[in-house]
Enzyme design. Sequence first.
Site, PDB file in Angstrom:
ATOM      1  CE  LYS A   1      -4.239   1.129   2.524  1.00 34.36           C
ATOM      2  NZ  LYS A   1      -4.877   0.917   3.830  1.00 34.36           N
TER       3      LYS A   1
HETATM    4  C1  E4P Z   1      -7.968   2.211   3.562  1.00 30.83           C
HETATM    5  O1  E4P Z   1      -7.449   1.179   3.196  1.00 30.83           O
HETATM    6  C2  E4P Z   1      -7.870   2.746   4.935  1.00 30.83           C
HETATM    7  O2  E4P Z   1      -7.306   1.775   5.789  1.00 30.83           O
HETATM    8  C3  E4P Z   1      -9.182   3.090   5.565  1.00 30.83           C
HETATM    9  O3  E4P Z   1     -10.281   2.682   4.818  1.00 30.83           O
HETATM   10  C4  E4P Z   1      -9.243   4.428   6.194  1.00 30.83           C
HETATM   11  O4  E4P Z   1     -10.496   4.617   6.767  1.00 30.83           O
HETATM   12  P1  E4P Z   1     -10.813   5.701   7.887  1.00 30.83           P
HETATM   13  O5  E4P Z   1     -11.149   6.972   7.202  1.00 30.83           O
HETATM   14  O6  E4P Z   1     -12.007   5.126   8.596  1.00 30.83           O
HETATM   15  O7  E4P Z   1      -9.599   5.800   8.761  1.00 30.83           O
END
Ligand code: E4P
Length: 217
Positions: A87
């Site tokens: 990622k």
């Molecule tokens: C994406 O892969 C992130 O881990 C995640 O969806 C972030 O979400 P949040 O806005 O609830 O922190």
Amino acid sequence: MKFFIDTANLSQIKEANELGILDGVTTNPSLMAKEGIKGHEAVFNHYKTICEMVNGDISAEVVSTDFQSIVEEGKKLAAIHSNIVVKVPMIKDGVKAIKWFTDNGIRTNCTLVFSAGQAILAAKAGAAYVSPFIGRIDDSGWDGMQLIEQIATIYAVQGYRTEILAASIRNPNHIIRAAELGADVITSPLESILGLLKHPLTDIGLAKFLEDAKKFA
Ligand code: E4P
């Protein structure tokens, strides 16, 4: 549409996996910190454990921000397991690194995407997944779902193969709307996935069926 769970919590991953509908897991540094995972070795071991629990793509996020360090960190993450997807944040060096990973057979998930322009760059660099953060867009007074729709249109018109991973899900309706608008994947907290189960008429109907079943038991 694939279902990923967005957590580093092993019992929640287990619960979602046991439902039989889980296709993968996404994590991020905040989710790892929430579970109290500290230090390089503990983080790597945690990813390994998740990979052994779930048969699907597991996103592991780099915490480096310059090209060379992202590449080095990503190579180490990818070596943990063949299901690891690196990622990478949507920054200039991140795009360069995604292209490098693509050229070297390492799959990536481009994260922290908030605009169609960013999604185009992720696709051009060859990301396997692009992660628009719909909940955070909604939180800031914009419409996260509009972005999913726009990216889906652009990717279809252009024939980009990057999968749209609707991230930052806040409720079951986000999952339903993402499915309607053509997202390839959602990543969601367990609560919103389980929220899809709920309907008061199901509960009322089941209670009645069980009551009537007693009459012929
Ligand atoms: C994406 O892969 C992130 O881990 C995640 O969806 C972030 O979400 P949040 O806005 O609830 O922190």
